[in-house]
Design an enzyme around this catalytic site. Structure first.
Site, PDB file in Angstrom:
ATOM      1  N   VAL A 109     -12.990 -10.578  11.745  1.00 18.63           N
ATOM      2  CA  VAL A 109     -13.922  -9.440  11.679  1.00 18.63           C
ATOM      3  C   VAL A 109     -15.353  -9.963  11.581  1.00 18.63           C
ATOM      4  O   VAL A 109     -16.254  -9.505  12.297  1.00 18.63           O
ATOM      5  CB  VAL A 109     -13.582  -8.530  10.466  1.00 18.63           C
ATOM      6  CG1 VAL A 109     -14.700  -7.526  10.192  1.00 18.63           C
ATOM      7  CG2 VAL A 109     -12.247  -7.804  10.694  1.00 18.63           C
TER       8      VAL A 109
ATOM      9  N   GLY B  86      -1.084   2.304   1.156  1.00 19.24           N
ATOM     10  CA  GLY B  86      -2.082   2.785   0.187  1.00 19.24           C
ATOM     11  C   GLY B  86      -3.489   2.530   0.710  1.00 19.24           C
ATOM     12  O   GLY B  86      -4.399   3.354   0.549  1.00 19.24           O
TER      13      GLY B  86
ATOM     14  N   ASP C 198       5.641  -6.928   3.365  1.00 24.21           N
ATOM     15  CA  ASP C 198       6.839  -6.077   3.412  1.00 24.21           C
ATOM     16  C   ASP C 198       7.180  -5.597   4.831  1.00 24.21           C
ATOM     17  O   ASP C 198       8.302  -5.175   5.081  1.00 24.21           O
ATOM     18  CB  ASP C 198       6.652  -4.840   2.519  1.00 24.21           C
ATOM     19  CG  ASP C 198       6.357  -5.219   1.076  1.00 24.21           C
ATOM     20  OD1 ASP C 198       6.810  -6.289   0.646  1.00 24.21           O
ATOM     21  OD2 ASP C 198       5.673  -4.437   0.399  1.00 24.21           O
TER      22      ASP C 198
ATOM     23  N   MET D   2      11.268 -10.210  -2.274  1.00 27.00           N
ATOM     24  CA  MET D   2      10.370  -9.040  -2.297  1.00 27.00           C
ATOM     25  C   MET D   2      10.539  -8.189  -1.043  1.00 27.00           C
ATOM     26  O   MET D   2      11.238  -8.563  -0.111  1.00 27.00           O
ATOM     27  CB  MET D   2       8.935  -9.504  -2.407  1.00 27.00           C
ATOM     28  CG  MET D   2       8.487  -9.751  -3.813  1.00 27.00           C
ATOM     29  SD  MET D   2       6.713  -9.987  -3.848  1.00 27.00           S
ATOM     30  CE  MET D   2       6.457  -9.914  -5.622  1.00 27.00           C
TER      31      MET D   2
HETATM   32  O1  F6P Z   1       3.690  -4.934  -1.236  1.00 22.18           O
HETATM   33  C1  F6P Z   1       3.800  -6.292  -1.437  1.00 22.18           C
HETATM   34  C2  F6P Z   1       4.606  -6.579  -2.680  1.00 22.18           C
HETATM   35  O2  F6P Z   1       4.653  -7.981  -2.866  1.00 22.18           O
HETATM   36  C3  F6P Z   1       6.015  -5.996  -2.709  1.00 22.18           C
HETATM   37  O3  F6P Z   1       6.925  -6.761  -1.964  1.00 22.18           O
HETATM   38  C4  F6P Z   1       6.277  -5.966  -4.186  1.00 22.18           C
HETATM   39  O4  F6P Z   1       7.208  -4.935  -4.493  1.00 22.18           O
HETATM   40  C5  F6P Z   1       4.938  -5.665  -4.773  1.00 22.18           C
HETATM   41  O5  F6P Z   1       3.979  -6.024  -3.812  1.00 22.18           O
HETATM   42  C6  F6P Z   1       4.643  -6.402  -6.050  1.00 22.18           C
HETATM   43  O6  F6P Z   1       3.430  -5.962  -6.529  1.00 22.18           O
HETATM   44  P1  F6P Z   1       2.582  -6.704  -7.658  1.00 22.18           P
HETATM   45  O7  F6P Z   1       1.899  -7.864  -7.020  1.00 22.18           O
HETATM   46  O8  F6P Z   1       1.615  -5.667  -8.111  1.00 22.18           O
HETATM   47  O9  F6P Z   1       3.541  -7.147  -8.707  1.00 22.18           O
END
Ligand code: F6P
Length: 354
Positions: A26, A107, A130, A172
């Site tokens: 960017v 989000g 994800d 995750m």
């Molecule tokens: O969205 C990415 C992610 O790593 C998910 O896989 C996981 O559920 C979440 O974020 C974990 O969030 P945090 O870093 O707030 O613990």
């Protein structure tokens, strides 16, 4: 070309390898087009709290190979309030930010729409390990995260084989099973538990006993996080009781989010970052840059979010009705394609994991 003075760039939500490559692309693309760039620190938090800095082409040197994000990231709750959004718009005005590129997950896209609705043209780029944004085949960070999981599971396989053990590995993915099913296939797991497809627990025990009797020593079972009863050390205990195979539990957690971005993530980030700048400078707003069938394209962000909510079962029936019949067909085809993908991958794993 719209009369742009400055573009803001931010990374928001859970960080993802490749976000730095978005910031770099960017910045370099905007400067190449005679537009200055403002880096917003900590996602929307930086807009709400006036934490920004001008980025030169040199400021983004050498980040091409780094995981994390040089702009830092956050899930900013304040930005969801009227006061928070008003403060964000004020920051944009103060620094002559005429448009924003926001990289993150769903989000982040909601935030992008809020900014666009308040007169700050904003374009979203999918950045989440994800890969759970329905309207894009690919989100930045997914490939690196999966390669990290593969490395970790390969190590566990070595020791499982030596000791004739099983390892349950929790990965995750939030509520999405993409990381789990792909790495299960890549690492030769005996089974995989994800939210998208049915899991036949009894069949897995039978299969493991049959394979053990056949001489198989090491077993891997991949489990997507947040699945009650499975993403849990108690599941390993149960496998041990039911199969007689000693079973350990490993939660890879945030290890999966770090690390240097792979070529796939670097190149996709470069393509999407440059494309977002091009769209902003052409006067476009409220778009998301996505990958569909190996092509980088743009979609209306509301359309993308409706598609996502329908896939995730979060949309009220009237939400889809505001779209034309043709658009509704596209939405439902996208949703079905994703569902079919998980069915196909689950069937593939079952077929080759004997
Ligand atoms: O969205 C990415 C992610 O790593 C998910 O896989 C996981 O559920 C979440 O974020 C974990 O969030 P945090 O870093 O707030 O613990």
């Amino acid at each position: 070309m719209a009369n742009f003075r400055r573009i803001g760039v931010l990374t928001s939500g859970g960080d993802a390898p490749g976000m730095n490559n978005v910031v770099r692309a960017v910045t370099r693309a905007a400067i190449a087009n005679g537009v200055e760039v403002v880096g917003v620190m900590g996602g929307y938090h930086g807009l709400v709290h006036d934490e920004v800095k001008i980025l030169s082409a040199r400021d983004v040197s050498n980040i091409v190979k780094d995981g994390g994000t040089m702009l830092y990231s956050d899930r900013c709750l304040e930005f969801k309030t009227e006061e928070g959004m008003a403060a964000a718009v004020e920051t944009c005005k103060k620094y002559n930010i005429d448009g924003i590129v926001a990289c993150g997950g769903d989000g982040t896209f909601r935030g992008a729409t809020d900014l666009s609705n308040r007169g700050i043209p904003t374009i979203g780029i999918p950045g989440t390990i994800d890969n759970d944004i329905t309207s894009t085949d690919y989100s930045i960070g997914y490939d690196t995260a999966m390669n990290t999981v593969v490395q970790m599971i390969d190590r566990l396989r070595d020791t499982c084989e030596s000791h004739a053990r099983c390892n349950v590995v929790e990965v995750m993915g939030n509520h999405a099973g993409g990381i789990a099913i792909q790495t299960a296939i890549a690492c030769g797991a005996v089974d995989c538990v994800i939210a998208e497809t049915e899991f036949d627990e009894e069949a897995m025990y039978e299969k493991m006993i049959r394979l053990k009797n056949d001489g198989k020593r090491g077993f891997i079972v991949v489990v997507s996080e947040l699945l009650p009863g499975y993403a849990d050390p108690a599941f390993a205990k149960k496998i041990q009781e039911r199969t007689g195979i000693e079973t350990k539990f490993a939660r890879l957690a945030h290890v999966v989010r770090g690390g240097d971005p792979t070529l796939r993530d670097r190149v996709t980030a470069a393509q999407m970052g440059a494309r977002a700048v091009k769209e902003l400078l052409a006067g476009k707003s409220n778009l998301v840059v996505v990958e569909q069938n190996n092509e980088i394209v743009t979609l209306d962000i509301n359309f993308a979010q409706t598609t996502d909510r329908i896939y995730k079962g979060k949309a009220a029936p009237e939400e889809i009705e505001k779209y034309s019949a043709e658009e509704q067909t596209i939405i439902m085809a996208t949703v079905e394609k994703k569902r079919q993908y998980f069915r196909d991958m689950t069937a593939l794993l079952a077929e080759i994991s004997g």
